[in-house]
Design a protein around this motif. Sequence first.
Motif, PDB file in Angstrom:
ATOM      1  N   ASN A  71      38.440  52.562  50.194  1.00  0.00           N
ATOM      2  CA  ASN A  71      39.138  51.278  50.198  1.00  0.00           C
ATOM      3  C   ASN A  71      38.115  50.147  50.271  1.00  0.00           C
ATOM      4  OD1 ASN A  71      41.904  50.026  50.357  1.00  0.00           O
ATOM      5  ND2 ASN A  71      40.891  49.011  52.062  1.00  0.00           N
ATOM      6  N   THR A  72      38.443  49.049  49.627  1.00  0.00           N
ATOM      7  CA  THR A  72      37.595  47.858  49.666  1.00  0.00           C
ATOM      8  C   THR A  72      38.343  46.723  50.332  1.00  0.00           C
ATOM      9  OG1 THR A  72      36.454  48.490  47.635  1.00  0.00           O
ATOM     10  CG2 THR A  72      36.333  46.164  48.268  1.00  0.00           C
ATOM     11  N   PHE A  73      37.668  46.053  51.282  1.00  0.00           N
ATOM     12  CA  PHE A  73      38.186  44.842  51.895  1.00  0.00           C
ATOM     13  C   PHE A  73      37.378  43.666  51.369  1.00  0.00           C
ATOM     14  CE2 PHE A  73      39.345  48.038  55.097  1.00  0.00           C
ATOM     15  CZ  PHE A  73      40.699  47.774  55.214  1.00  0.00           C
ATOM     16  N   ILE A  74      38.084  42.651  50.868  1.00  0.00           N
ATOM     17  CA  ILE A  74      37.452  41.444  50.349  1.00  0.00           C
ATOM     18  C   ILE A  74      37.437  40.416  51.468  1.00  0.00           C
ATOM     19  CG2 ILE A  74      37.549  39.622  48.597  1.00  0.00           C
ATOM     20  CD1 ILE A  74      39.287  41.589  46.915  1.00  0.00           C
ATOM     21  N   HIS A  75      36.270  39.838  51.710  1.00  0.00           N
ATOM     22  CA  HIS A  75      36.102  38.877  52.798  1.00  0.00           C
ATOM     23  C   HIS A  75      35.983  37.457  52.240  1.00  0.00           C
ATOM     24  CE1 HIS A  75      35.572  42.452  55.103  1.00  0.00           C
ATOM     25  NE2 HIS A  75      34.466  42.764  54.468  1.00  0.00           N
ATOM     26  N   GLU A  76      37.027  37.030  51.575  1.00  0.00           N
ATOM     27  CA  GLU A  76      37.075  35.687  50.995  1.00  0.00           C
ATOM     28  C   GLU A  76      38.407  35.057  51.343  1.00  0.00           C
ATOM     29  OE1 GLU A  76      34.523  34.332  49.651  1.00  0.00           O
ATOM     30  OE2 GLU A  76      33.283  36.046  49.064  1.00  0.00           O
ATOM     31  N   ASP A  77      38.457  33.740  51.245  1.00  0.00           N
ATOM     32  CA  ASP A  77      39.697  32.999  51.442  1.00  0.00           C
ATOM     33  C   ASP A  77      40.721  33.459  50.404  1.00  0.00           C
ATOM     34  OD1 ASP A  77      41.284  30.333  50.537  1.00  0.00           O
ATOM     35  OD2 ASP A  77      40.866  30.339  52.699  1.00  0.00           O
ATOM     36  N   ILE A  78      41.978  33.586  50.808  1.00  0.00           N
ATOM     37  CA  ILE A  78      43.017  34.073  49.907  1.00  0.00           C
ATOM     38  C   ILE A  78      43.140  33.206  48.656  1.00  0.00           C
ATOM     39  CG2 ILE A  78      44.895  32.877  51.123  1.00  0.00           C
ATOM     40  CD1 ILE A  78      45.035  36.245  49.186  1.00  0.00           C
ATOM     41  N   TRP A  79      42.877  31.917  48.771  1.00  0.00           N
ATOM     42  CA  TRP A  79      42.991  31.038  47.594  1.00  0.00           C
ATOM     43  C   TRP A  79      41.916  31.380  46.564  1.00  0.00           C
ATOM     44  CZ3 TRP A  79      47.570  30.006  48.313  1.00  0.00           C
ATOM     45  CH2 TRP A  79      48.073  29.623  49.549  1.00  0.00           C
ATOM     46  N   LYS A  80      40.744  31.794  47.019  1.00  0.00           N
ATOM     47  CA  LYS A  80      39.691  32.210  46.083  1.00  0.00           C
ATOM     48  C   LYS A  80      40.125  33.499  45.374  1.00  0.00           C
ATOM     49  CE  LYS A  80      34.791  33.287  45.678  1.00  0.00           C
ATOM     50  NZ  LYS A  80      33.497  33.335  46.362  1.00  0.00           N
ATOM     51  N   ILE A  81      40.753  34.395  46.107  1.00  0.00           N
ATOM     52  CA  ILE A  81      41.217  35.652  45.512  1.00  0.00           C
ATOM     53  C   ILE A  81      42.336  35.386  44.508  1.00  0.00           C
ATOM     54  CG2 ILE A  81      42.250  37.903  45.999  1.00  0.00           C
ATOM     55  CD1 ILE A  81      40.825  37.702  48.793  1.00  0.00           C
ATOM     56  N   ILE A  82      43.280  34.514  44.874  1.00  0.00           N
ATOM     57  CA  ILE A  82      44.360  34.161  43.947  1.00  0.00           C
ATOM     58  C   ILE A  82      43.786  33.500  42.698  1.00  0.00           C
ATOM     59  CG2 ILE A  82      46.347  32.621  43.629  1.00  0.00           C
ATOM     60  CD1 ILE A  82      47.132  33.289  46.539  1.00  0.00           C
ATOM     61  N   ASN A  83      42.731  32.722  42.861  1.00  0.00           N
ATOM     62  CA  ASN A  83      42.100  32.040  41.726  1.00  0.00           C
ATOM     63  C   ASN A  83      41.537  33.037  40.707  1.00  0.00           C
ATOM     64  OD1 ASN A  83      41.423  29.582  40.428  1.00  0.00           O
ATOM     65  ND2 ASN A  83      39.301  29.879  41.064  1.00  0.00           N
ATOM     66  N   ILE A  84      41.210  34.249  41.137  1.00  0.00           N
ATOM     67  CA  ILE A  84      40.727  35.276  40.213  1.00  0.00           C
ATOM     68  C   ILE A  84      41.776  35.531  39.124  1.00  0.00           C
ATOM     69  CG2 ILE A  84      40.033  37.710  39.984  1.00  0.00           C
ATOM     70  CD1 ILE A  84      38.980  37.527  42.893  1.00  0.00           C
ATOM     71  N   CYS A  85      43.055  35.375  39.495  1.00  0.00           N
ATOM     72  CA  CYS A  85      44.145  35.623  38.543  1.00  0.00           C
ATOM     73  C   CYS A  85      44.119  34.656  37.366  1.00  0.00           C
ATOM     74  CB  CYS A  85      45.500  35.518  39.259  1.00  0.00           C
ATOM     75  SG  CYS A  85      45.707  36.687  40.609  1.00  0.00           S
ATOM     76  N   SER A  86      43.400  33.547  37.489  1.00  0.00           N
ATOM     77  CA  SER A  86      43.351  32.571  36.397  1.00  0.00           C
ATOM     78  C   SER A  86      42.125  32.748  35.502  1.00  0.00           C
ATOM     79  CB  SER A  86      43.389  31.144  36.962  1.00  0.00           C
ATOM     80  OG  SER A  86      42.224  30.890  37.724  1.00  0.00           O
ATOM     81  N   THR A  87      41.295  33.759  35.779  1.00  0.00           N
ATOM     82  CA  THR A  87      40.139  34.006  34.915  1.00  0.00           C
ATOM     83  C   THR A  87      40.601  34.737  33.658  1.00  0.00           C
ATOM     84  OG1 THR A  87      39.609  36.109  35.999  1.00  0.00           O
ATOM     85  CG2 THR A  87      38.570  34.113  36.898  1.00  0.00           C
ATOM     86  N   THR A  88      39.716  34.886  32.715  1.00  0.00           N
ATOM     87  CA  THR A  88      40.034  35.536  31.441  1.00  0.00           C
ATOM     88  C   THR A  88      40.443  36.992  31.656  1.00  0.00           C
ATOM     89  OG1 THR A  88      38.405  34.131  30.376  1.00  0.00           O
ATOM     90  CG2 THR A  88      39.110  36.069  29.145  1.00  0.00           C
ATOM     91  N   ASN A  89      41.492  37.416  30.940  1.00  0.00           N
ATOM     92  CA  ASN A  89      41.927  38.812  31.013  1.00  0.00           C
ATOM     93  C   ASN A  89      40.832  39.734  30.494  1.00  0.00           C
ATOM     94  OD1 ASN A  89      44.348  37.585  31.629  1.00  0.00           O
ATOM     95  ND2 ASN A  89      45.552  38.901  30.299  1.00  0.00           N
ATOM     96  N   ILE A  90      40.699  40.876  31.143  1.00  0.00           N
ATOM     97  CA  ILE A  90      39.820  41.936  30.652  1.00  0.00           C
ATOM     98  C   ILE A  90      40.634  43.226  30.642  1.00  0.00           C
ATOM     99  CG2 ILE A  90      37.700  40.845  31.489  1.00  0.00           C
ATOM    100  CD1 ILE A  90      37.695  42.991  33.748  1.00  0.00           C
TER     101      ILE A  90
END
Length: 148
Positions: A71-90
């Motif tokens: 399992n991976t835990f991401i140690h970033e603000d949730i808004w930064k993680i949500i912002n990943i959803c707006s990057t280019t699809n791969i």
Amino acid sequence: MALQRILSLLLLLLLTLLGLGLLQPSYGQDHMYQRFLRQHVDSKVTNRNESYCNLLMQRRKMTSRYCKYFNTFIHEDIWKIINICSTTNIQCRTGEMNCHEWSVVNATDCRLIAGSKAPKCRYRAMTGTRQVVIAPDGNPALPMHFAR
């Protein structure tokens, strides 16, 4: 730079509407989003070692019936993680085109130590920065699956 600013403002507006309850994900989406948060987000971490993995995997209910292998835990603000959803699809490993990647996040990977059995699962921690890939879903797009 102007486009990034506009996207940031749109994301802020979207999150504000979501927070005010004017825009609600469906029950299934909300459940998957909450599961993603429980399994992969820990923004207020201070000490990332083996005892961190052992404790958090247990607290987050990933060791009750069986030991989750990795399992991976991401140690970033949730808004930064949500912002990943707006990057280019791969392309995802499954072949679908709904994955998004972010190159540098602080994270801890917890890998099961051989011979561990539930409920006394023991993990080895690997900390640092790494690339993550998530698969969002819904409208608004929220992270639902940690792909790698």
